[in-house]
Scaffold this motif. Structure first.
Motif, PDB file in Angstrom:
ATOM      1  N   ASN A 192      -1.685  -6.964 -10.298  1.00 12.58           N
ATOM      2  CA  ASN A 192      -0.745  -6.164  -9.514  1.00 12.58           C
ATOM      3  C   ASN A 192      -1.249  -4.744  -9.305  1.00 12.58           C
ATOM      4  O   ASN A 192      -1.082  -4.161  -8.226  1.00 12.58           O
ATOM      5  N   ASP A 193      -1.898  -4.181 -10.314  1.00 12.23           N
ATOM      6  CA  ASP A 193      -2.461  -2.842 -10.167  1.00 12.23           C
ATOM      7  C   ASP A 193      -3.594  -2.835  -9.145  1.00 12.23           C
ATOM      8  O   ASP A 193      -3.792  -1.852  -8.412  1.00 12.23           O
ATOM      9  N   ASP A 241      -0.861  -9.700  -1.030  1.00 18.52           N
ATOM     10  CA  ASP A 241      -0.041  -8.507  -0.826  1.00 18.52           C
ATOM     11  C   ASP A 241      -0.173  -8.031   0.609  1.00 18.52           C
ATOM     12  O   ASP A 241      -1.280  -7.881   1.130  1.00 18.52           O
ATOM     13  N   ASP A 279      -2.050  -2.788  -5.714  1.00 15.87           N
ATOM     14  CA  ASP A 279      -1.467  -1.465  -5.511  1.00 15.87           C
ATOM     15  C   ASP A 279      -2.550  -0.452  -5.140  1.00 15.87           C
ATOM     16  O   ASP A 279      -2.390   0.350  -4.212  1.00 15.87           O
ATOM     17  N   GLU A 328      -2.901   1.560  -1.478  1.00 13.66           N
ATOM     18  CA  GLU A 328      -2.899   3.012  -1.333  1.00 13.66           C
ATOM     19  C   GLU A 328      -3.973   3.456  -0.345  1.00 13.66           C
ATOM     20  O   GLU A 328      -3.805   4.432   0.383  1.00 13.66           O
ATOM     21  N   PRO A 375       4.009   0.998  -6.160  1.00 10.49           N
ATOM     22  CA  PRO A 375       4.732  -0.191  -6.618  1.00 10.49           C
ATOM     23  C   PRO A 375       6.132  -0.227  -5.996  1.00 10.49           C
ATOM     24  O   PRO A 375       6.877   0.735  -6.041  1.00 10.49           O
ATOM     25  N   ARG A 376       6.482  -1.370  -5.415  1.00 13.69           N
ATOM     26  CA  ARG A 376       7.618  -1.405  -4.522  1.00 13.69           C
ATOM     27  C   ARG A 376       8.785  -2.233  -5.032  1.00 13.69           C
ATOM     28  O   ARG A 376       9.872  -2.161  -4.512  1.00 13.69           O
ATOM     29  N   PRO A 387       0.901  -4.796   2.279  1.00 13.07           N
ATOM     30  CA  PRO A 387       1.498  -3.507   1.933  1.00 13.07           C
ATOM     31  C   PRO A 387       2.267  -2.841   3.057  1.00 13.07           C
ATOM     32  O   PRO A 387       3.088  -1.962   2.793  1.00 13.07           O
TER      33      PRO A 387
END
Length: 337
Positions: free
Chosen positions: A78-79, A186, A82, A86, A57-58, A188
């Protein structure tokens, strides 16, 4: 993933060949959203080796809920990105084994593992929710439920991913009775996250964003992933729009919609899409003040039917603009003749 378009150049219509030729002479400058000085070094370092990326989480996106979307659903969305980040960032710009699916689009272990992790999270927290993902299809919730359906694509823009271009993204949408009410895009690697929630303003890295007003199609900067996505009648319809805009550009996949929502471009017109290619982007664009429909001007909806996917019964073309006037002009050009 918008990576199914492999038509040989020699078999293209004249319009698409001209568009491809124009691409070799046009360099599109992509302007990222403003970032704090403390994060500029982080953005620059995103272009280094993939084993130095981190998808933890950023930034404090906050949990923007609305009357139609419970806060715990926004937290899960959001999870999900994330968890996907990863995995995907570990494989980005590394040597990958690439498989071709039945439609000739590429898929990697990063796509498959990220989607598996996302599905596991949904099953664990909300087992009655349905899931539709690009790699593993439709999975109904407990007792066949699908009032709430998660739609996601762990790597939208697989060709960008496998060639090291950081303009792919992870897409997560939540549909309520077929309507997209929550969406996240997103990226990343660049550490950028767009979020849209029904009835709330959209955000980029937690900051409210707004589309820009173009007013007339002749002033518009327009994106499509590739001219190869337009075939037959769709090619002629698309070219009518491309001839009217100021600059037609290609190559951004889902990232183009984020640029539009943040006020950096004006129009996105695409075809040959599946629901996981665009459902997450609808709430983001709408919450930023834009307009998002199919080529008939209808809202984007999908009831999550297995049969509908098998029969191709879903909206596969989209027309998106930062303001209603430009959208109306683009739709008029797209109209069947």
């Amino acid at each position: 993933s918008r990576s199914r378009h492999t038509t040989p150049r020699a078999s293209l219509g004249l319009g698409s060949r001209l568009a491809l030729s124009a691409m070799s002479h046009t360099a599109a400058r992509i302007a990222p959203a403003p970032v704090a000085a403390s994060r500029r070094g982080t953005i620059r370092s995103a272009f280094r080796r993939a084993d130095r990326f981190s998808a933890a989480p950023r930034f404090p996106c906050g949990v923007m809920a609305s009357a139609s979307v419970p806060p715990e659903y926004v937290s899960l969305a959001n999870d999900l990105v994330d968890a996907a980040g990863e995995i995907t960032t570990k494989y980005f710009r590394t040597k990958l084994e690439i498989d071709d699916k039945n439609d000739a689009s590429p898929v990697t272990i990063a796509d498959k593992n990220a989607e598996a992790a996302m599905r596991a999270l949904v099953r664990d927290r909300f087992p009655t929710h349905a899931i539709f993902g690009e790699e593993h299809g439709i999975e109904l919730g407990a007792d066949g439920e699908q009032e709430w359906t998660w739609v996601f694509d762990p790597i939208d823009g697989t060709k960008s991913f496998i060639t090291g271009k950081p303009l792919w993204g992870t897409l997560v949408a939540l549909l309520h009775d077929g309507k997209p009410v929550l969406g996240i895009l997103d990226q990343p690697v660049l550490r950028e996250r767009w979020q849209g929630v029904d009835g709330e303003p959209s955000t980029l890295n937690g900051e409210t964003i707004k589309t820009r007003r173009c007013g007339e199609l002749k002033n518009a900067y327009m994106y499509a992933t590739t001219p190869l996505m337009f075939e037959g009648e769709n090619e002629a319809r698309y070219l009518r729009v491309a001839e009217k805009v100021k600059v037609p550009m290609y190559g951004c996949d889902c990232y183009a919609y984020g640029l539009l929502a943040a006020g950096h471009c004006d129009v996105v017109v695409e075809a040959d899409l599946k629901p996981y290619d665009y459902m997450a982007l609808v709430p983001i664009v709408l919450g930023a003040g834009g307009t998002f429909t199919d080529w008939n001007g209808d809202e984007l909806r999908w009831q999550g039917s297995v049969d509908a996917i098998a029969k191709g019964e879903f909206q596969g073309e989209v027309c998106v603009a930062g303001d209603e006037e430009t959208h109306a002009e683009a739709l008029a050009a797209l109209k069947r003749r």
